[in-house]
Design a protein around this motif. Structure first.
Motif, PDB file in Angstrom:
ATOM      1  N   LEU A  32       7.450 -20.861  -9.889  1.00 50.75           N
ATOM      2  CA  LEU A  32       7.435 -22.240 -10.353  1.00 50.75           C
ATOM      3  C   LEU A  32       7.956 -23.114  -9.216  1.00 50.75           C
ATOM      4  CD1 LEU A  32       7.133 -24.363 -12.629  1.00 50.75           C
ATOM      5  CD2 LEU A  32       9.484 -23.859 -13.267  1.00 50.75           C
ATOM      6  N   LEU A  33       7.125 -24.050  -8.785  1.00 53.76           N
ATOM      7  CA  LEU A  33       7.522 -24.979  -7.724  1.00 53.76           C
ATOM      8  C   LEU A  33       7.631 -26.379  -8.304  1.00 53.76           C
ATOM      9  CD1 LEU A  33       5.131 -22.926  -6.357  1.00 53.76           C
ATOM     10  CD2 LEU A  33       6.138 -23.940  -4.342  1.00 53.76           C
ATOM     11  N   GLU A  34       8.635 -27.111  -7.896  1.00 56.83           N
ATOM     12  CA  GLU A  34       8.792 -28.485  -8.361  1.00 56.83           C
ATOM     13  C   GLU A  34       9.078 -29.371  -7.161  1.00 56.83           C
ATOM     14  OE1 GLU A  34      11.184 -29.175 -11.956  1.00 56.83           O
ATOM     15  OE2 GLU A  34      12.087 -30.877 -10.907  1.00 56.83           O
ATOM     16  N   ASP A  35       8.311 -30.464  -7.046  1.00 54.04           N
ATOM     17  CA  ASP A  35       8.543 -31.358  -5.914  1.00 54.04           C
ATOM     18  C   ASP A  35       9.605 -32.402  -6.271  1.00 54.04           C
ATOM     19  OD1 ASP A  35       7.319 -33.423  -7.288  1.00 54.04           O
ATOM     20  OD2 ASP A  35       5.454 -33.334  -6.163  1.00 54.04           O
ATOM     21  N   ILE A  36       9.935 -33.238  -5.305  1.00 56.95           N
ATOM     22  CA  ILE A  36      11.028 -34.198  -5.506  1.00 56.95           C
ATOM     23  C   ILE A  36      10.682 -35.269  -6.532  1.00 56.95           C
ATOM     24  CG2 ILE A  36      12.037 -33.844  -3.221  1.00 56.95           C
ATOM     25  CD1 ILE A  36      10.630 -36.411  -2.309  1.00 56.95           C
ATOM     26  N   PHE A  37       9.390 -35.343  -6.915  1.00 56.54           N
ATOM     27  CA  PHE A  37       8.972 -36.324  -7.923  1.00 56.54           C
ATOM     28  C   PHE A  37       8.912 -35.709  -9.323  1.00 56.54           C
ATOM     29  CE2 PHE A  37       6.830 -37.200  -3.857  1.00 56.54           C
ATOM     30  CZ  PHE A  37       7.514 -38.360  -3.511  1.00 56.54           C
ATOM     31  N   GLY A  38       9.241 -34.421  -9.415  1.00 53.30           N
ATOM     32  CA  GLY A  38       9.220 -33.745 -10.703  1.00 53.30           C
ATOM     33  C   GLY A  38       7.889 -33.097 -11.031  1.00 53.30           C
ATOM     34  N   HIS A  39       6.908 -33.198 -10.128  1.00 58.45           N
ATOM     35  CA  HIS A  39       5.622 -32.529 -10.358  1.00 58.45           C
ATOM     36  C   HIS A  39       5.793 -31.027 -10.174  1.00 58.45           C
ATOM     37  CE1 HIS A  39       3.912 -36.538  -8.739  1.00 58.45           C
ATOM     38  NE2 HIS A  39       4.104 -36.613 -10.043  1.00 58.45           N
ATOM     39  N   ARG A  40       5.190 -30.265 -11.095  1.00 58.39           N
ATOM     40  CA  ARG A  40       5.367 -28.816 -11.056  1.00 58.39           C
ATOM     41  C   ARG A  40       4.049 -28.080 -10.846  1.00 58.39           C
ATOM     42  NH1 ARG A  40       9.695 -27.314 -15.846  1.00 58.39           N
ATOM     43  NH2 ARG A  40      11.484 -28.288 -14.840  1.00 58.39           N
TER      44      ARG A  40
END
Lengths: 64, 64
Positions: A32-40
């Motif tokens: 599970l990857l999550e970017d700094i904008f909360g997109h997963r």
């Protein structure tokens, strides 16, 4: 900010999967990857290498 | 510099393993960590979570 970009690495090729990654949580055969904008993104892969000073996360695809 | 610190996480406890980590290379039941000075540690662990904006790598010890 010290986020990194996640790439699939196949041989010498790097294929960008997700930019500005903050969190990576390994699960059974999944990441599970999550970017700094909360997109997963949930991908069938494992971590091959982290190279944090270069802001790079290298992943390896797993078989379906 | 965007290195991170590596911790063993047991419950709510964080035990610092290595600071200023640049590279992490998972191997079979082992992790090779290398800091920005080239110092290496090989530990019997797996990555539990990356939290890169917080500069943290959480590890879980594996049974011997």
């Amino acid at each position: 900010m010290c986020e990194a970009n996640a790439y699939f690495k196949v041989g010498d090729q790097e294929e960008l999967l997700l930019e500005n990654v903050d969190k990576v949580i390994p699960q059974e055969n999944w990441l599970l990857l999550e970017d700094i904008f909360g997109h997963r993104k949930l991908v069938r892969a494992r971590i091959k290498e982290l190279s944090l000073v270069d802001h790079k996360i290298y992943l390896e695809k797993l078989e379906q």
